[in-house]
Enzyme design. Structure first.
Site, short mmCIF file in Angstrom:
data_model
loop_
_atom_site.label_atom_id
_atom_site.label_comp_id
_atom_site.label_asym_id
_atom_site.label_seq_id
_atom_site.Cartn_x
_atom_site.Cartn_y
_atom_site.Cartn_z
N SER A 21 0.87 -1.17 0.00
CA SER A 21 0.00 0.00 0.00
C SER A 21 0.90 1.22 0.00
O SER A 21 1.94 1.22 0.67
CB SER A 21 -0.91 0.04 1.23
OG SER A 21 -1.93 -0.92 1.12
N GLU A 60 -1.09 18.86 -6.09
CA GLU A 60 -2.43 18.86 -6.67
C GLU A 60 -3.39 17.90 -5.95
O GLU A 60 -4.57 17.96 -6.17
CB GLU A 60 -2.34 18.47 -8.16
CG GLU A 60 -1.52 19.44 -8.99
CD GLU A 60 0.01 19.28 -8.84
OE1 GLU A 60 0.72 20.15 -9.33
OE2 GLU A 60 0.48 18.30 -8.22
N SER A 61 -2.91 16.98 -5.13
CA SER A 61 -3.70 16.07 -4.29
C SER A 61 -2.93 14.79 -3.99
O SER A 61 -2.02 14.80 -3.20
CB SER A 61 -5.09 15.78 -4.84
OG SER A 61 -5.87 15.18 -3.82
N HIS A 92 -3.16 0.05 -3.62
CA HIS A 92 -3.21 -1.11 -2.74
C HIS A 92 -3.10 -2.31 -3.67
O HIS A 92 -3.85 -2.38 -4.66
CB HIS A 92 -4.51 -1.16 -1.94
CG HIS A 92 -4.73 0.09 -1.15
ND1 HIS A 92 -4.04 0.37 0.01
CD2 HIS A 92 -5.52 1.16 -1.39
CE1 HIS A 92 -4.42 1.55 0.46
NE2 HIS A 92 -5.32 2.05 -0.37
N CYS A 134 -6.32 18.37 -8.42
CA CYS A 134 -7.08 19.63 -8.46
C CYS A 134 -6.33 20.59 -9.38
O CYS A 134 -5.14 20.43 -9.61
CB CYS A 134 -7.17 20.24 -7.07
SG CYS A 134 -7.96 19.15 -5.87
#
Length: 141
Positions: free
Chosen positions: A55, A62-63, A68, A83
Site C-alpha cells: 500500500s 495537486e492532491s 493497494h 485539483c
C-alpha cells in the site's frame, strides 16, 4: 459549471505479481507517474505487507496518487486525484497501468466539486473498461 478536481478510480487486473509485491518498484513507478502527469511531489510513503502486498501514497501539490496491491491475485486498486488545471491525471494512470503490466483496467473518472447555482457541490462519473494490449512477459519502455 467548473470542476474542482478529477478523481480516477482504477481497478487493474492481470498485473505482474513481482512488481505488485515490490514496494520500492511501486514507489519508483509512482514518482515517475507524478512527473509524467505534471504533478509536484511533496511526500511519499509505501508499506510492504507480510507475506505479500503493498500500500502506498504519493502526496502531490495537486492532491494524491495511491495504490493497494494483491500480488497473489494480480490485482491493484489505484486512485489518482488532482485539483487545478496543470496536472494530467489520465497520463499518470496510463503510465502506471503500463508499468505494472495490467492486462485489464476498469476506470471511473469522477469530476469532483462541480458547483451548482445554489452553491451545492455535485460530481459526475464517467466509467470505461479496457483490455490492454500487453502481456506480463512483454517489456514496454
Amino acid at each position: 459549471m467548473e470542476t474542482i478536481g478529477f478523481h480516477y478510480v482504477v481497478e487493474a487486473a492481470g498485473c505482474d505479481p513481482e512488481i505488485l509485491g515490490n514496494a520500492d518498484k511501486i514507489r519508483q513507478i509512482f514518482l515517475e507517474a507524478a512527473k509524467v502527469g505534471k504533478m509536484e511531489v511533496k511526500a511519499s510513503y509505501f508499506f510492504k505487507f507480510s507475506p505479500t502486498g503493498v500500500s502506498g501514497v504519493v502526496i502531490v501539490a495537486e492532491s494524491h496518487i495511491s495504490i493497494h496491491t494483491w500480488p497473489e491475485k494480480g490485482y491493484a486498486a489505484l486512485d489518482v486525484y488532482t485539483c487545478g488545471t496543470t496536472a494530467d491525471p489520465e497520463k499518470a494512470v496510463d503510465y502506471i497501468l503500463d508499468k505494472i503490466k495490467a492486462q485489464y483496467a476498469h476506470v471511473s473518472e469522477i469530476k469532483r466539486g462541480i458547483e451548482e447555482d445554489d452553491e451545492t457541490f455535485t460530481h459526475m462519473i464517467l466509467t470505461w473498461e479496457e483490455k490492454l494490449e500487453r502481456k506480463n512477459g512483454d517489456e514496454k519502455s
